[in-house]
Write an enzyme that holds these catalytic residues in place. Structure first.
Site, PDB file in Angstrom:
ATOM      1  N   HIS A 192      38.210  50.041  -2.457  1.00 29.34           N
ATOM      2  CA  HIS A 192      38.672  49.734  -1.096  1.00 29.34           C
ATOM      3  C   HIS A 192      39.833  50.653  -0.695  1.00 29.34           C
ATOM      4  O   HIS A 192      39.800  51.308   0.343  1.00 29.34           O
ATOM      5  CB  HIS A 192      39.104  48.263  -1.062  1.00 29.34           C
ATOM      6  CG  HIS A 192      39.531  47.777   0.286  1.00 29.34           C
ATOM      7  ND1 HIS A 192      38.711  47.061   1.120  1.00 29.34           N
ATOM      8  CD2 HIS A 192      40.717  47.898   0.957  1.00 29.34           C
ATOM      9  CE1 HIS A 192      39.356  46.767   2.248  1.00 29.34           C
ATOM     10  NE2 HIS A 192      40.580  47.269   2.160  1.00 29.34           N
ATOM     11  N   GLU A 193      40.855  50.692  -1.541  1.00 34.78           N
ATOM     12  CA  GLU A 193      42.053  51.477  -1.188  1.00 34.78           C
ATOM     13  C   GLU A 193      41.769  52.983  -1.176  1.00 34.78           C
ATOM     14  O   GLU A 193      42.328  53.715  -0.369  1.00 34.78           O
ATOM     15  CB  GLU A 193      43.220  51.153  -2.138  1.00 34.78           C
ATOM     16  CG  GLU A 193      43.695  49.704  -2.082  1.00 34.78           C
ATOM     17  CD  GLU A 193      44.069  49.205  -0.690  1.00 34.78           C
ATOM     18  OE1 GLU A 193      44.372  50.024   0.192  1.00 34.78           O
ATOM     19  OE2 GLU A 193      44.051  47.976  -0.475  1.00 34.78           O
ATOM     20  N   HIS A 209      40.373  53.845   2.190  1.00 36.39           N
ATOM     21  CA  HIS A 209      41.445  54.096   3.173  1.00 36.39           C
ATOM     22  C   HIS A 209      42.060  55.482   2.951  1.00 36.39           C
ATOM     23  O   HIS A 209      42.274  56.248   3.883  1.00 36.39           O
ATOM     24  CB  HIS A 209      42.573  53.063   3.013  1.00 36.39           C
ATOM     25  CG  HIS A 209      42.277  51.715   3.575  1.00 36.39           C
ATOM     26  ND1 HIS A 209      41.816  51.520   4.861  1.00 36.39           N
ATOM     27  CD2 HIS A 209      42.397  50.470   3.035  1.00 36.39           C
ATOM     28  CE1 HIS A 209      41.666  50.213   5.082  1.00 36.39           C
ATOM     29  NE2 HIS A 209      42.000  49.567   3.984  1.00 36.39           N
ATOM     30  N   HIS A 269      39.854  58.322   4.003  1.00 34.94           N
ATOM     31  CA  HIS A 269      39.769  58.345   5.475  1.00 34.94           C
ATOM     32  C   HIS A 269      40.962  59.153   6.018  1.00 34.94           C
ATOM     33  O   HIS A 269      40.803  60.070   6.829  1.00 34.94           O
ATOM     34  CB  HIS A 269      39.801  56.904   5.999  1.00 34.94           C
ATOM     35  CG  HIS A 269      39.465  56.775   7.458  1.00 34.94           C
ATOM     36  ND1 HIS A 269      39.460  55.561   8.109  1.00 34.94           N
ATOM     37  CD2 HIS A 269      39.131  57.691   8.399  1.00 34.94           C
ATOM     38  CE1 HIS A 269      39.129  55.746   9.387  1.00 34.94           C
ATOM     39  NE2 HIS A 269      38.934  57.027   9.591  1.00 34.94           N
TER      40      HIS A 269
END
Length: 596
Positions: A387-388, A391, A394
């Site tokens: 998940h991190e 980010h 991105h």
């Protein structure tokens, strides 16, 4: 990792390298001094922002100053997060915060001054060749202009700002400080005090009577305060109506969506499409009942474990490898960037004494992103890493492709990249799992994410919409009205196969998000967009990967809805939500097969 280490004892390869932002304290101090010296430049531009050249100078100064303060603040704050008890970095963070206020004040004239220009003058700026790099910023300003008031009115509204915080502040105090829950008996026969944190643990207890006791104790406590909390929530709705009317928006909903330029259809589509998919949710409730082996499924059974805890021991090194394997469909370029993150000091891995809890991805433009973890050797921590890093990558892609201003993406987009990573990882784990117990554990983990992130948040979003629409139509909102609306929604969302306990009618009273109005729908749209992306990537391969990497490189260079549509996920249609629902339906079918 048994005992918690002191920060100084953590192996360097498990620490992030903040020297990539500033080589040492001296470099930070120098940047701080340089920034302070830049601020008087703003004074020279005041009152002159009526030519393209002056506006360009102001924007360039804004960018230089903002980038510098961001780096100063992020560096200090991240050092503080390594060990929150360290006084040096507490002081440094405070110092950066104070300078940040000075920066905001020094530049506060820029937007109002440009907005005081006529529409024709703004149009000229938009077309000016020297301002093409700032075209999107100017377009946004022009769009906002319709809702900006006169200087005197804006000054008055600023004064009202403190008052408008009251409903949220009062609810926070009541909920976190004054509300006391009774003691209940746990599974060992001990009397324990019920708290917010323990409530979640009790709801996940395999012992049904413990879940029921906690559930009834929590909602009877809120029921005793229902008049006060209803008054607080109604005050928040009235505050929203005041702002929407004063700023000339058609409704509170449209005012809330305006900042991200999200059409109202996106919100209503989400609710309508989820309504159409409720039979799948109802099937899941039937399956839950069967898996729990109960005659009746109650509201306090929704978080109960469906399969015995399947122990998945996954070390950090294994987690890195499995995440990389799961993200293989995103192609070589993405994997190379992921490995860069793994190997070049982006990640702070383990817990240490005084370290901030939880996980996040953060950083400053001009250096690579950073990720804070508190890794435990389990499935949850592996998903947190995926998940991190979603980010982080991105930000990495958008920062490398775009100028500072255009690289900043909205919250509407933020959760998409992180959740796409999770969806791809889950698909990989499910495909390679051969143990039926492990498979069932993964399926229930994933199905519950759909239930809590898509269905539950959409139900919250619908509650907010109904409550505001009623108020705007001049209808009452008594505690009984709020409870009835909320109870009816629960019946609709959970279906006939479930006993919707009367106590749940008070749940609206404990949701803090209702004081940050029309926000929760972003969880559901983000999760749906991500599920749609992952489905396209897995089914189409390279063309979908190219579109997705294009999405990552778009940052905030256009309106969120346009960025997603270009990449193949058009949130103004029901399609992405339907795609997500088809993934959910497949999960339920697989679970049904395994329980035959």
């Amino acid at each position: 990792m048994q005992e918690v280490l002191k920060r100084s004892e953590v192996a360097p390869e498990h620490c992030w390298n903040l020297n990539d932002m500033f080589a040492d304290q001296q470099a930070w101090d120098q940047a701080y001094t340089d920034l302070k010296a830049m601020l008087p430049e703003a004074e020279q531009l005041k009152g002159k922002l009526n030519t393209a050249e002056a506006v360009k100078q102001a924007f360039e100064l804004e960018d230089r100053v903002s980038m510098q303060i961001e780096r100063l603040y992020v560096y200090a704050h991240m050092h503080q997060d390594e060990d929150t008890t360290n006084p040096t970095y507490q002081a440094l963070t405070q110092k950066a915060k104070k300078l940040s206020v000075d920066v905001s004040q020094a530049l506060s004239f820029v937007t109002p001054e440009i907005l005081s220009l006529s529409d024709a003058e703004l149009e000229q700026l938009l077309e000016a060749p020297e301002l093409q790099a700032y075209r999107f910023t100017l377009q946004e300003m022009k769009r906002e202009k319709a809702h900006i008031l006169t200087e005197a009115e804006e000054a008055l509204l600023a004064q009202v700002g403190n008052l408008s915080q009251a409903p949220q502040t009062i609810f926070g105090m009541l909920n976190n400080a004054d509300l006391k829950f009774p003691n209940i008996i746990d599974e060992h026969g001990n009397e324990v005090e019920l708290t917010h944190g323990r409530y979640v643990q009790f709801l996940e207890s395999p012992h049904r009577e413990v879940r029921e006791r906690a559930f009834k104790a929590v909602y009877s406590t809120y029921a005793r305060q229902k008049n006060t909390i209803a008054a607080t929530l109604t005050a928040n709705v009235n505050k929203n109506m005041f702002y929407s009317r004063v700023r000339k928006y058609p409704s509170v909903l449209e005012m809330s969506l305006y900042g991200d330029n999200i059409p109202k259809d996106v919100y209503t589509n989400l609710i309508d499409t989820i309504h159409e998919s409720l039979p799948i949710m109802h099937r899941y409730m039937e399956l839950r009942k069967k898996l729990l082996g109960v005659d009746e499924l109650h509201m306090y059974d929704l978080f109960a474990p469906l399969v015995e805890e399947f122990n998945m021991d996954i070390t950090y090194e294994q987690a890195k490898q499995i995440v990389a394997d799961g993200l293989q469909p995103l192609g070589e370029d993405y994997l190379n960037s992921l490995n860069k993150g793994y190997n070049e000091g982006w990640i702070d891995v383990y817990e240490n004494e005084g370290k901030r809890t939880g996980a996040y991805s953060w950083g400053a433009y001009g250096t690579h992103p950073y990720v804070l973890l508190n890794h435990k050797d389990n499935l949850n921590s592996m998903f947190t890493l995926a998940h991190e890093m979603g980010h982080a990558l991105h930000s990495y892609y958008s920062d490398n492709a775009l100028s500072y201003r255009d690289a900043q993406y909205t919250i509407f987009l933020a959760e998409v990249a992180s959740t796409t990573n999770e969806a791809l990882l889950m698909d990989y784990l499910l495909k390679k799992s051969t143990d039926p117990k492990e498979k069932m554990y993964l399926l229930t983990y994933y199905a519950d994410q759909f239930r809590t992130t898509v269905f539950r948040q959409t139900m919250f979003a619908e509650f907010e919409m109904i409550v505001h629409a009623r108020s705007e139509a001049g209808e009452s909102l008594t505690p009984q009205d709020l409870s009835q609306i909320y109870y009816d929604l629960n019946v609709k969302y959970h279906g006939e196969g479930m006993v919707v306990d009367q106590d749940i009618e008070m749940e609206w009273a404990r949701i803090p998000h209702f004081y940050n109005s029309f926000y929760v729908y972003k969880y559901a749209t983000g999760f749906s967009a991500a599920t749609s992306f992952s489905k396209q990537i897995l089914e189409e391969g390279q063309p979908a990967v190219d579109r997705y990497l294009g999405f990552l490189q778009s940052g905030g260079s256009d309106y969120s809805i346009n960025i997603l549509a270009k990449a193949g996920v058009d949130m103004s249609t029901p399609e992405p939500i339907r795609e997500a629902m088809s993934v959910f339906e497949n999960l339920i079918s697989e679970m049904e097969q395994l329980t035959k």
